[in-house]
Motif scaffolding. Structure first.
Motif, PDB file in Angstrom:
ATOM      1  N   ILE A  86      60.957  53.253 -76.875  1.00  0.00           N
ATOM      2  CA  ILE A  86      62.025  53.974 -76.184  1.00  0.00           C
ATOM      3  C   ILE A  86      62.866  53.013 -75.347  1.00  0.00           C
ATOM      4  CG2 ILE A  86      62.510  55.745 -74.438  1.00  0.00           C
ATOM      5  CD1 ILE A  86      59.952  57.163 -75.356  1.00  0.00           C
ATOM      6  N   ILE A  87      62.169  52.129 -74.626  1.00  0.00           N
ATOM      7  CA  ILE A  87      62.869  51.211 -73.728  1.00  0.00           C
ATOM      8  C   ILE A  87      63.682  50.184 -74.503  1.00  0.00           C
ATOM      9  CG2 ILE A  87      62.392  49.282 -72.157  1.00  0.00           C
ATOM     10  CD1 ILE A  87      60.149  51.138 -71.008  1.00  0.00           C
ATOM     11  N   GLN A  88      63.172  49.809 -75.693  1.00  0.00           N
ATOM     12  CA  GLN A  88      63.881  48.790 -76.461  1.00  0.00           C
ATOM     13  C   GLN A  88      64.897  49.373 -77.435  1.00  0.00           C
ATOM     14  OE1 GLN A  88      60.476  46.699 -77.786  1.00  0.00           O
ATOM     15  NE2 GLN A  88      60.200  45.786 -75.761  1.00  0.00           N
ATOM     16  N   GLY A  89      65.091  50.692 -77.354  1.00  0.00           N
ATOM     17  CA  GLY A  89      66.101  51.322 -78.196  1.00  0.00           C
ATOM     18  C   GLY A  89      65.663  51.464 -79.637  1.00  0.00           C
ATOM     19  N   GLU A  90      64.364  51.423 -79.909  1.00  0.00           N
ATOM     20  CA  GLU A  90      63.899  51.533 -81.287  1.00  0.00           C
ATOM     21  C   GLU A  90      63.262  52.894 -81.573  1.00  0.00           C
ATOM     22  OE1 GLU A  90      61.419  48.118 -81.427  1.00  0.00           O
ATOM     23  OE2 GLU A  90      63.146  46.767 -81.385  1.00  0.00           O
ATOM     24  N   ALA A  91      63.388  53.804 -80.641  1.00  0.00           N
ATOM     25  CA  ALA A  91      62.756  55.111 -80.823  1.00  0.00           C
ATOM     26  C   ALA A  91      63.568  55.977 -81.776  1.00  0.00           C
ATOM     27  CB  ALA A  91      62.633  55.808 -79.480  1.00  0.00           C
ATOM     28  N   THR A  92      62.892  56.882 -82.463  1.00  0.00           N
ATOM     29  CA  THR A  92      63.583  57.839 -83.332  1.00  0.00           C
ATOM     30  C   THR A  92      63.435  59.235 -82.733  1.00  0.00           C
ATOM     31  OG1 THR A  92      61.626  58.347 -84.623  1.00  0.00           O
ATOM     32  CG2 THR A  92      62.943  56.466 -85.348  1.00  0.00           C
ATOM     33  N   GLU A  93      63.996  60.205 -83.415  1.00  0.00           N
ATOM     34  CA  GLU A  93      63.945  61.575 -82.903  1.00  0.00           C
ATOM     35  C   GLU A  93      62.512  62.081 -82.755  1.00  0.00           C
ATOM     36  OE1 GLU A  93      66.370  63.936 -85.402  1.00  0.00           O
ATOM     37  OE2 GLU A  93      68.228  63.065 -84.640  1.00  0.00           O
ATOM     38  N   ASP A  94      61.608  61.530 -83.571  1.00  0.00           N
ATOM     39  CA  ASP A  94      60.225  62.010 -83.541  1.00  0.00           C
ATOM     40  C   ASP A  94      59.402  61.410 -82.398  1.00  0.00           C
ATOM     41  OD1 ASP A  94      60.841  63.309 -85.869  1.00  0.00           O
ATOM     42  OD2 ASP A  94      60.228  61.596 -87.103  1.00  0.00           O
ATOM     43  N   THR A  95      59.916  60.343 -81.802  1.00  0.00           N
ATOM     44  CA  THR A  95      59.096  59.601 -80.835  1.00  0.00           C
ATOM     45  C   THR A  95      58.617  60.462 -79.673  1.00  0.00           C
ATOM     46  OG1 THR A  95      60.337  57.630 -81.404  1.00  0.00           O
ATOM     47  CG2 THR A  95      59.026  57.516 -79.410  1.00  0.00           C
ATOM     48  N   LEU A  96      59.547  61.249 -79.109  1.00  0.00           N
ATOM     49  CA  LEU A  96      59.161  62.032 -77.930  1.00  0.00           C
ATOM     50  C   LEU A  96      58.085  63.054 -78.254  1.00  0.00           C
ATOM     51  CD1 LEU A  96      62.434  62.667 -75.899  1.00  0.00           C
ATOM     52  CD2 LEU A  96      60.591  61.044 -75.475  1.00  0.00           C
ATOM     53  N   ALA A  97      58.232  63.717 -79.409  1.00  0.00           N
ATOM     54  CA  ALA A  97      57.240  64.725 -79.795  1.00  0.00           C
ATOM     55  C   ALA A  97      55.879  64.066 -80.006  1.00  0.00           C
ATOM     56  CB  ALA A  97      57.689  65.435 -81.057  1.00  0.00           C
ATOM     57  N   LEU A  98      55.905  62.911 -80.654  1.00  0.00           N
ATOM     58  CA  LEU A  98      54.666  62.176 -80.924  1.00  0.00           C
ATOM     59  C   LEU A  98      54.008  61.747 -79.613  1.00  0.00           C
ATOM     60  CD1 LEU A  98      53.027  61.101 -83.292  1.00  0.00           C
ATOM     61  CD2 LEU A  98      54.384  59.006 -83.213  1.00  0.00           C
ATOM     62  N   LEU A  99      54.837  61.261 -78.708  1.00  0.00           N
ATOM     63  CA  LEU A  99      54.335  60.805 -77.411  1.00  0.00           C
ATOM     64  C   LEU A  99      53.660  61.956 -76.674  1.00  0.00           C
ATOM     65  CD1 LEU A  99      54.298  58.444 -75.333  1.00  0.00           C
ATOM     66  CD2 LEU A  99      56.449  59.313 -74.447  1.00  0.00           C
ATOM     67  N   GLU A 100      54.307  63.115 -76.703  1.00  0.00           N
ATOM     68  CA  GLU A 100      53.769  64.270 -76.007  1.00  0.00           C
ATOM     69  C   GLU A 100      52.450  64.736 -76.628  1.00  0.00           C
ATOM     70  OE1 GLU A 100      57.023  66.905 -75.593  1.00  0.00           O
ATOM     71  OE2 GLU A 100      56.329  67.658 -73.654  1.00  0.00           O
ATOM     72  N   GLU A 101      52.418  64.739 -77.952  1.00  0.00           N
ATOM     73  CA  GLU A 101      51.207  65.184 -78.652  1.00  0.00           C
ATOM     74  C   GLU A 101      50.044  64.252 -78.333  1.00  0.00           C
ATOM     75  OE1 GLU A 101      51.669  65.341 -82.911  1.00  0.00           O
ATOM     76  OE2 GLU A 101      49.505  65.635 -83.139  1.00  0.00           O
ATOM     77  N   LEU A 102      50.339  62.959 -78.398  1.00  0.00           N
ATOM     78  CA  LEU A 102      49.313  61.949 -78.128  1.00  0.00           C
ATOM     79  C   LEU A 102      48.807  62.065 -76.690  1.00  0.00           C
ATOM     80  CD1 LEU A 102      47.875  59.557 -79.358  1.00  0.00           C
ATOM     81  CD2 LEU A 102      49.792  58.110 -78.712  1.00  0.00           C
ATOM     82  N   ALA A 103      49.747  62.301 -75.764  1.00  0.00           N
ATOM     83  CA  ALA A 103      49.369  62.417 -74.354  1.00  0.00           C
ATOM     84  C   ALA A 103      48.383  63.568 -74.163  1.00  0.00           C
ATOM     85  CB  ALA A 103      50.614  62.636 -73.501  1.00  0.00           C
ATOM     86  N   HIS A 104      48.640  64.686 -74.822  1.00  0.00           N
ATOM     87  CA  HIS A 104      47.726  65.833 -74.702  1.00  0.00           C
ATOM     88  C   HIS A 104      46.371  65.519 -75.315  1.00  0.00           C
ATOM     89  CE1 HIS A 104      50.259  68.707 -72.716  1.00  0.00           C
ATOM     90  NE2 HIS A 104      51.257  68.423 -73.539  1.00  0.00           N
ATOM     91  N   THR A 105      46.388  64.813 -76.441  1.00  0.00           N
ATOM     92  CA  THR A 105      45.123  64.461 -77.103  1.00  0.00           C
ATOM     93  C   THR A 105      44.263  63.583 -76.203  1.00  0.00           C
ATOM     94  OG1 THR A 105      46.338  64.475 -79.172  1.00  0.00           O
ATOM     95  CG2 THR A 105      44.135  63.482 -79.216  1.00  0.00           C
TER      96      THR A 105
END
Lengths: 167, 627
Positions: B505-524
């Motif tokens: 995210i910080i390096q500008g390489e994130a895609t539209e799916d990144t946030l959802a993935l991040l959130e899912e992983l955080a919950h896991t």
């Protein structure tokens, strides 16, 4: 003695430390701490010696030595610079201090000690001096409210003192 | 050994103190010492001697004109070095070595107050009575009461201020059940972050049958941005020892350990001195206070592992192993250090215990809120005018803490912007962020948990509007990723992957799916981790996503950092008005992205630029900027 030269080591000191803790394997951490106080790092042959003396495997000793951040397996430089990267220091831009030191001493993430053995650069999670952020510690003296400029000045001061000592 | 007579000790101390004309208290906390408090102490001795006067120091208490104390941290670190003169109770701030002579001449000898050394209020008037300084007047110093007033290395000072009477009373005239009951009544909950009721913890250990039981003080304060426990151990070590004696009485404890972080050498030294003095006075050792109870305390230094703050990991470390947590149950109360019943309490919790017994548990319970009784210390740091150590009752609001006590938020240009912060991180890497919508919310265990944050150990880091929240989340994730012990996969791999996603995210390489993935992983990771470290590691991500989702989306979808911190979204530009057309930047540019000619400002081609920053370093006129 140059930094990388292996000292001629006897195990007398280690034996004394082991006796201090009655060769009790549950005291492994204080034993390693005392050894590191003596040698400034944990030499491999001494770790093997300790494991034999305590009756535990050398992998257990190695496991403990590598688990805790305080232990180091390589000799450190003469002057130890610790840059605090706790939350408060981070918010007050401690990364700029780190950048300027790395540049000045030609160090990076993987190279922590200068070739001349004068400096070792470390980051610590929090020194608990958040009121003075950003903070760095050189040889156990706390310097608070640092800027890249004052940081460089400190390092130059030490370099100068070292030069004078050599002459 | 002879039983210590506390009342007589107090009387004698008072008589000795009467011979001195004034008590000079110089703050010897880390902050003030780094700012030159040591030199000030020397200067006092030197100049007093030149004038034919003398100041006695602790322990010796020889005949002299004044009595000088180097205290523990007084909390007002930003204003240090601090010098307080009693009986006038006048506090001098930002004292320099060159001020000492004037203080001696005017205040000590002349009884006059030096206006220029006083704290300035909003109208720039000097405040002579320290109790009227907002930083102190809005606090309720309970556990910290003697911290910053007494000499930490002198047991007489602690005893003279009522120290060890609570433990003597508990040892000699209370039953273990009564001690546990008092703690339950007071409503004291663990101050290390968990918030488990202390009385209940003690009672669970008390009912275990064992000839050996341990009391451990957890001084492995590892949260970056928290230093409350350090100040207590340095400033009032006897209060911790006294709390441990009372805990030992409650559970039938036979041996105590204080596990201290190795980064706190001064705390270790002060605790060692305090233990020695306590043993000399029959407060520790065999038959303490003349009773039949034996109890002694040892110190163990940690070796630098954040996870050792978790109690089962701490026990592993004390047994000489890697500090890895174990599943609970069995709880340490049943099966703790070396398999024996063990009670583990945080430093601040233990330091509160003697205060509770001496003021009465009922009175203690009147402070705070319904579910969270008493007071809590916080380390107030970051972009705030008055950084330092504070103690307030539970239920205080962020406005009271940040604006009244902290004196307001400071922006990057050094201006005081009042309550206009972007976020306040509470509870360190396990906690969450609070925003201005929480300014008037009472802070306690329940309200904070409800909004996805936690009291934690008590770090409060104020962040101004120029802070990038994604970077902050990354900072905490980097910390927990480093400190994950590696035992369970979700924490070990999960923290690494979360860190990688934040880097994207910080390096500008994130895609539209990144946030959802991040959130899912955080919950896991939150659900699947074994210990508190992993369970709380995703909190900074989840709470910044909750309150600053737009900022994340700006980074991901619009490749833009709203506060201009993330370098990947910045471009180098030449400020035409500053450019002298010297051409040095063009010469240094490795990709020939800069062009221009004499007399005309140079231009950087954004397409070609690789953002190495060589041009900025080369320019002597500061004409190259990032924007």
């Amino acid at each position: 003695m140059a930094m990388n030269e292996q000292p001629i080591r006897s195990f007398d000191m280690v034996c004394e430390i082991l006796d201090r803790y009655h060769k009790d394997s549950t005291k492994l951490i204080p034993i390693l701490q005392d050894i590191q106080d003596q040698y400034s790092y944990l030499p491999e042959d001494i770790m093997t010696f300790v494991s034999t003396a305590l009756g535990i495997s050398s992998s257990t000793v190695y496991g403990v030595a590598t688990f805790y951040a305080h232990f180091t397996l390589a000799p450190k430089g003469k002057h130890i610079i610790k840059v605090c990267d706790g939350t408060a220091c981070h918010v007050k831009k401690s990364d700029l201090l780190l950048d300027v030191i790395e540049k000045e001493l030609a160090l990076d993430k993987n190279k922590k000690t200068t070739d001349d053995g004068l400096f070792t650069l470390e980051t610590v999670a929090c020194l608990g001096a958040c009121g003075l952020a950003p903070v760095l510690v050189i040889d156990d003296k706390v310097h608070g409210l640092m800027t890249p400029e004052t940081t460089l000045a400190l390092i130059h001061q030490i370099k100068e003192a070292e030069k004078n000592e050599q002459n | 050994m002879n039983k210590i007579d506390l009342a007589n000790h107090q009387k004698q101390f008072r008589e000795v103190m009467e011979q001195y004309n004034a008590r000079i208290v110089i703050c010897g906390g880390t902050g003030c010492m780094a700012n030159g408090a040591g030199e000030i102490i020397e200067a006092f001795h030197r100049i007093l001697e030149e004038k034919g006067l003398k100041a006695a120091v602790a322990i010796a208490k020889e005949p002299a004109d004044y009595y000088m104390v180097k205290s523990g941290c007084q909390g007002f670190c930003q204003m240090g070095p601090l010098v307080t003169i009693y009986p006038q109770e006048v506090l001098y701030v930002k004292v320099k070595e060159c001020d000492v002579e004037e203080i001696i001449e005017k205040t000590l000898v002349g009884g006059e107050i030096i206006d220029r050394l006083l704290y300035r209020d909003e109208e720039d008037k000097g405040v002579s009575d320290m109790h009227h300084i907002p930083f102190y007047s809005k606090q309720k110093r309970t556990a910290l009461k003697l911290c910053g007033f007494i000499d930490a290395e002198d047991i007489d000072e602690y005893i003279a201020n009522g120290g060890y009477t609570s433990s003597e009373n508990a040892v000699l005239s209370m039953t273990p059940e009564e001690v546990c009951q008092s703690m339950l009544e007071s409503g004291l909950r663990g101050r290390g972050g968990g918030g488990f009721p202390t009385g209940k913890k003690w009672d669970l250990t008390r009912i275990q049958k064992s000839d050996i039981k341990y009391v451990i003080c957890n001084g492995d304060e590892g949260d970056p941005g928290a230093f409350m426990d350090r100040c207590i151990m340095e400033g009032n070590p006897h209060s911790v020892i006294e709390g441990m004696i009372i805990a030992a009485k409650a559970i039938g404890g036979t041996e105590g350990y204080i596990y201290v972080r190795t980064e706190y050498p001064l705390a270790v030294e002060r605790l060692k001195t305090a233990l020695k003095h306590a043993r000399e006075n029959n407060i520790l050792g065999k038959g303490i206070f003349g009773s039949s109870m034996d109890f002694d305390i040892h110190i163990m230094e940690g070796a630098g592992a954040f996870v050792c703050g978790e109690e089962t990991a701490l026990i592993a470390s004390m047994e000489g192993r890697r500090g890895m947590p174990k599943p609970k149950p069995p709880f340490p109360a049943q099966n703790g250090l070396f398999g024996k019943p063990t009670v583990i309490n945080n430093v601040e919790t233990l330091a509160s215990v003697p205060v509770i017994l001496s003021m009465g548990p009922g009175k203690y319970a009147t402070m705070g809120t319904a579910g969270s009784k008493g007071t809590k210390t916080f380390a107030l740091t970051g972009n705030v005018a008055h950084t330092g150590l504070i103690e307030v009752p539970f239920g205080s609001t962020l406005r009271e803490i940040v604006v009244d006590i902290g004196g307001g938020v400071i922006d990057n240009d050094g201006n005081n912007v009042g309550p206009d912060f972007k976020a306040v991180q509470i509870g360190g890497p396990s906690g969450g962020c609070l925003t201005q919508e929480h300014l008037d919310m009472p802070l306690d265990y329940e309200t904070l948990t409800a909004i996805g944050a936690m009291v934690g150990s008590g770090g409060l880091v104020v962040m101004n509007q120029q802070t990038c929240m994604v970077q902050i989340a990354r900072f905490f994730m980097q910390f927990t990723q480093n400190e994950s012990c590696g035992k369970c996969v979700v924490c070990r791999e999960g923290t690494r992957q979360m860190l990688n996603l934040l880097d994207d995210i910080i390096q500008g390489e994130a895609t539209e799916d990144t946030l959802a993935l991040l959130e899912e992983l955080a919950h896991t990771v939150k659900i699947g981790s074994l210990c508190g470290l992993g369970k709380t590691a995703p909190n900074p991500i989840l709470s910044t996503l909750r309150y600053f989702r737009k900022e994340y989306e700006d980074h991901v979808l619009r490749h833009h950092c709203p506060v201009g911190v993330c370098k990947a979204f910045l471009s180098y530009k030449v400020v035409s008005s500053l450019c002298k057309s010297c051409g040095l930047c063009a010469k240094k540019c490795p990709v020939n992205a800069i062009s221009g000619e004499k007399g005309v400002p140079y231009v950087i081609d954004g397409e070609r630029c690789i953002q190495c920053g060589a041009c900025m370093d080369a320019c002597k006129f500061h004409a190259v900027v990032l924007g």
